[in-house]
Design an enzyme around this catalytic site. Structure first.
Site, PDB file in Angstrom:
ATOM      1  N   ASP A  87       0.859  -1.181   0.000  1.00  0.00           N
ATOM      2  CA  ASP A  87       0.000   0.000   0.000  1.00  0.00           C
ATOM      3  C   ASP A  87       0.896   1.232   0.000  1.00  0.00           C
ATOM      4  O   ASP A  87       2.093   1.152   0.273  1.00  0.00           O
ATOM      5  CB  ASP A  87      -0.960  -0.040   1.202  1.00  0.00           C
ATOM      6  CG  ASP A  87      -2.168   0.869   0.982  1.00  0.00           C
ATOM      7  OD1 ASP A  87      -2.225   1.564  -0.059  1.00  0.00           O
ATOM      8  OD2 ASP A  87      -3.059   0.888   1.851  1.00  0.00           O
ATOM      9  N   ASP A 122      -3.491   7.313  -3.609  1.00  0.00           N
ATOM     10  CA  ASP A 122      -4.788   7.938  -3.827  1.00  0.00           C
ATOM     11  C   ASP A 122      -5.031   9.024  -2.788  1.00  0.00           C
ATOM     12  O   ASP A 122      -4.322   9.120  -1.791  1.00  0.00           O
ATOM     13  CB  ASP A 122      -5.903   6.878  -3.797  1.00  0.00           C
ATOM     14  CG  ASP A 122      -5.724   5.852  -2.684  1.00  0.00           C
ATOM     15  OD1 ASP A 122      -4.570   5.501  -2.379  1.00  0.00           O
ATOM     16  OD2 ASP A 122      -6.741   5.415  -2.101  1.00  0.00           O
ATOM     17  N   CYS A 272     -14.564 -21.902  19.180  1.00  0.00           N
ATOM     18  CA  CYS A 272     -13.743 -22.041  17.975  1.00  0.00           C
ATOM     19  C   CYS A 272     -12.927 -23.331  18.019  1.00  0.00           C
ATOM     20  O   CYS A 272     -12.479 -23.765  19.074  1.00  0.00           O
ATOM     21  CB  CYS A 272     -12.828 -20.825  17.892  1.00  0.00           C
ATOM     22  SG  CYS A 272     -11.627 -20.913  16.580  1.00  0.00           S
ATOM     23  N   CYS A 274     -10.131 -23.759  16.127  1.00  0.00           N
ATOM     24  CA  CYS A 274      -8.834 -23.514  15.494  1.00  0.00           C
ATOM     25  C   CYS A 274      -7.720 -24.149  16.330  1.00  0.00           C
ATOM     26  O   CYS A 274      -7.938 -24.507  17.484  1.00  0.00           O
ATOM     27  CB  CYS A 274      -8.605 -22.014  15.310  1.00  0.00           C
ATOM     28  SG  CYS A 274      -8.001 -21.167  16.771  1.00  0.00           S
ATOM     29  N   CYS A 277      -7.330 -22.504  19.828  1.00  0.00           N
ATOM     30  CA  CYS A 277      -8.397 -22.715  20.813  1.00  0.00           C
ATOM     31  C   CYS A 277      -8.514 -24.175  21.251  1.00  0.00           C
ATOM     32  O   CYS A 277      -8.992 -24.459  22.340  1.00  0.00           O
ATOM     33  CB  CYS A 277      -9.728 -22.218  20.273  1.00  0.00           C
ATOM     34  SG  CYS A 277      -9.752 -20.425  20.028  1.00  0.00           S
TER      35      CYS A 277
HETATM   36  N1  GUN Z   1      -6.082   1.496   3.408  1.00  0.00           N
HETATM   37  C1  GUN Z   1      -7.272   1.719   4.004  1.00  0.00           C
HETATM   38  N2  GUN Z   1      -7.998   2.600   3.287  1.00  0.00           N
HETATM   39  C2  GUN Z   1      -7.258   2.942   2.224  1.00  0.00           C
HETATM   40  C3  GUN Z   1      -7.479   3.818   1.110  1.00  0.00           C
HETATM   41  O1  GUN Z   1      -8.513   4.466   0.970  1.00  0.00           O
HETATM   42  N3  GUN Z   1      -6.465   3.908   0.180  1.00  0.00           N
HETATM   43  C4  GUN Z   1      -5.317   3.192   0.315  1.00  0.00           C
HETATM   44  N4  GUN Z   1      -4.383   3.323  -0.627  1.00  0.00           N
HETATM   45  N5  GUN Z   1      -5.094   2.372   1.352  1.00  0.00           N
HETATM   46  C5  GUN Z   1      -6.055   2.247   2.282  1.00  0.00           C
HETATM   47 ZN    ZN Z   2      -9.743 -20.129  17.767  1.00  0.00          ZN
END
Ligand code: GUN
Ligand code: ZN
Length: 651
Positions: A87, A122, A272, A274, A277
């Site tokens: 990201d 963005d 759970c 898993c 757990c």
């Molecule tokens: N992570 C959580 N929300 C967003 C978002 O609106 N844009 C980006 N690039 N990462 C995010």
């Molecule tokens: Zn669990």
């Protein structure tokens, strides 16, 4: 590249190819905080089966390890063999107000560290942004998307959709960004909605975005990682989720479950199963952040598997409605869906395997039922009669339950028959159409469902053209009927059934076209029901027992092609592929030039050449919009090729 393997409405089971292997969707990309990786990335792959993870290029770029990451690449640095998505820092700009990096810089860095999927920077549209501000967010986001595409090199790109809570801005942004050379489209700006349980707004945002998005591209929902939202979000066409929730909640001492969140200290016994757990006592789990994080991640992946299974079974609507009981805000969100039926219906298959099971009053508003009611109004013509006899909801198939009464009435009165079902009116000759026959409802219905059924009925009856309607209340009604609609009625149920079904399925006028001439039937020896219909000796359609709809034969297709002009019912394919379809080969989306926007998944369709020569009859796997968008996968399964013949029109 993204390929869809199975679907349920807008939801799909697909495969996203990346430079580090395939990613089966829908799935969750766990967030790895490079400064605080609570579960080692390698374990995410080996113990949790994660095929993709997401980490943050903005944070990596500021890290002391920056040089090592660039030198070794992100995969080696993290020790993760699968796909790595990064990201960009847009979320940090939401948290801190700004970031000191440009779109071009962050793209260059993601390329340098060899991310499989890199994200543009963005502009985070807050839900509170008024129209003008959100519009400016979109303008700048689209500008940066163009820039990112020009800089991406061979890194696959994630394009973001912003626009706050403004549907037209979301749609515009989605259309602009997804038309670019991006591999994944991501719906952003929704974390504030998720954090405050504004799920109804989330529904509006996803739907508005989906309207603009290229349906052939996978859709990521930024920041959604709570199991509660997976059914609803996948139902609306989201394929990828990411979230730090598993780690964040663990840090707060909280446990995620499919139906909500609990403080670990309050969990006396975990339901759970898993590995965490089942192996540790609750006190130990509650005391260890790592165990909590592991449980949380298991819960998330378990919820994803449940969603995939529901898609495969055709029961994602049921799952979403059942899950909505976990939180009132989720129930509000599910109730919002009916307001978008116009759009949702486009993606709805013609029928599903098995029965439609009532979950709650929301069920009656599902797109499949909306479609039935809508088509009844727009496509169905009731036979002429002096009045309408209305039966209450009850045992199905309605025709069988009511056969004796209907016989009795038809001998003395000239009325047509309809059932006021919980899904809306069902003319008796359409009682076999899915899901009217294949329905499981409780005997005692709740008031909201009954009131809705009443409204559905009135909406139809008002336009159906009968001078009167009367409710069947037993033998006493017979006297009323004698008085108000005197005269018997000889009913050819087979003819009524095939004519009503044809118009409902293919459009008004289809019955006249398909069944012109002398009609004869092949009747099933097992069920006594019509199996094949012949017109002037030509086999035009077969009636499917499973969903009460027609399978189209070549002779039927020719008749429909003459009655309905291009592009109705058509899939227009490239000239080059015509000979293949004539031999029975399937239609690949890549070769679809044009398609009737009214085609729905599962519909019978006419495959034609650019000159509108019929070359095959096929069953669509996509809707018209999808056929035009997808470059991969089968658009329609050809069931009968049509050789070039004297009857094919030539120009
Ligand atoms: N992570 C959580 N929300 C967003 C978002 O609106 N844009 C980006 N690039 N990462 C995010
Ligand atoms: Zn669990």
């Amino acid at each position: 590249m993204f390929e869809v393997r199975d679907r349920d409405g807008l939801a799909r089971i697909g495969v996203l190819e990346t430079a580090h292997g395939p990613v089966a969707t829908p799935t969750l990309a766990p967030v790895v905080n490079p400064n605080r990786p609570i579960i080692p990335p390698k374990d995410l792959a080996v113990r949790f089966g994660a095929q993709i993870l997401i980490t943050n290029a903005y944070i990596l770029g500021k890290s002391l390890d920056r040089d090592a990451i660039v030198r070794d690449g992100i995969h080696r640095f993290l020790g993760f063999p699968g796909a790595v998505m990064t990201d960009s820092g847009a979320f940090q700009s939401h948290v801190y107000g700004d970031v000191d990096v440009t779109n071009a810089e962050v793209i260059a860095f993601q390329k340098a560290i060899q991310a499989d999927l890199g994200t543009m920077l963005d502009v985070f549209s807050e839900p509170g942004h008024a129209y003008d501000r959100a519009s400016a967010d979109v303008d700048e986001t689209v500008r940066r998307a163009h820039e990112a595409v020009s800089l991406r090199g061979d890194m696959a790109l994630v394009g973001a959709v912003q626009g706050g809570l403004h549907p037209d801005l979301r749609e515009r942004c989605a259309r602009s960004v997804s038309s670019l050379d991006v591999a994944v489209c991501a719906i952003g700006g929704v974390v504030p909605l998720l954090e405050t349980y504004r799920f109804r707004d989330l529904v509006r945002v996803i739907i508005a975005s989906k309207k603009g998005l290229d349906p052939s591209k996978p859709v990521h929902l930024f920041g959604a990682g709570h199991p509660l939202v997976f059914p609803l979000a996948t139902l609306l066409g989201c394929d990828l989720f990411d979230s730090a929730s598993y780690a964040k909640y663990a840090r707060d001492g909280r446990m995620l479950f499919a139906d909500g969140t609990r403080r670990a200290a309050d969990v006396r016994e975990s339901s759970c199963l898993c590995p965490v757990c089942t192996a540790h006592p609750m006190e130990k789990i509650a005391a260890e952040e790592t165990l909590l994080a592991e449980h949380n991640l298991h819960a998330c992946f378990g919820a994803i598997r449940e969603v995939r299974q529901a898609i495969a079974e055709g029961d994602l609507w049921g799952l979403a409605e059942r899950r909505a009981r976990a939180h009132p805000a989720l129930l509000d969100a599910v109730r919002e869906l009916r307001r978008h039926n116009e759009f949702l219906e486009e993606f709805e298959p013609v029928s599903r395997p098995g029965a439609l099971t009532y979950v709650g009053a929301e069920t009656a508003h599902r797109p499949i039922l909306h479609r039935f009611r809508r088509r009844l109004q727009e496509r169905y013509s009731a036979p002429l009669a002096k009045g309408l006899l209305v039966f209450p909801e009850g045992g199905r198939p309605f025709g069988e339950r009511l056969a004796a009464v209907v016989d009795q009435v038809a001998r003395v009165a000239d009325v047509h028959f309809v059932v006021k079902s919980v899904w809306g009116p069902v003319p008796l000759e359409l009682d076999q159409v899915w899901p009217m026959c294949q329905t499981i409802v409780p005997e005692a219905l709740d008031l909201e469902a009954l009131e809705a059924a009443e409204v559905f009925f009135r909406e139809w009856a008002a336009g159906a053209g009968f001078p009167f309607g009367i409710l069947w209340e037993g033998e006493t009604t017979l006297d009323d009927l004698r008085a108000r609609a005197p005269g018997g009625r000889a009913i050819d149920w087979n003819a009524l059934r095939i004519r009503a079904t044809a118009d409902l399925q293919f459009g008004r006028g289809a019955a006249d076209a398909l069944f012109a001439g002398a009609i004869s039937y092949v009747i099933s020896r097992n069920t006594g029901k019509v199996r094949n219909v012949l017109a002037d000796g030509e086999h035009v359609v077969s009636l499917r027992a499973a969903d009460g709809l027609f399978t189209l034969k070549a002779a039927g297709a020719r008749r429909l092609a003459q009655a309905f002009p291009l592009p109705r019912l058509r899939i227009v394919v490239d000239e080059d592929s015509v000979p293949f379809h004539r031999e029975g080969k399937n239609v690949f989306a890549k070769f679809v030039r044009e398609a009737d926007p009214e085609i729905r998944p599962g519909d019978e369709a006419l495959v034609v050449s650019p000159e509108d020569e019929l070359c095959a009859v096929a069953r669509a796997t996509m809707n018209g919009r999808e056929m035009r968008a997808f470059k991969r996968g089968v658009a329609a399964h050809v069931r009968e090729g049509v050789p070039r013949g004297p009857s094919a029109p030539r120009r």
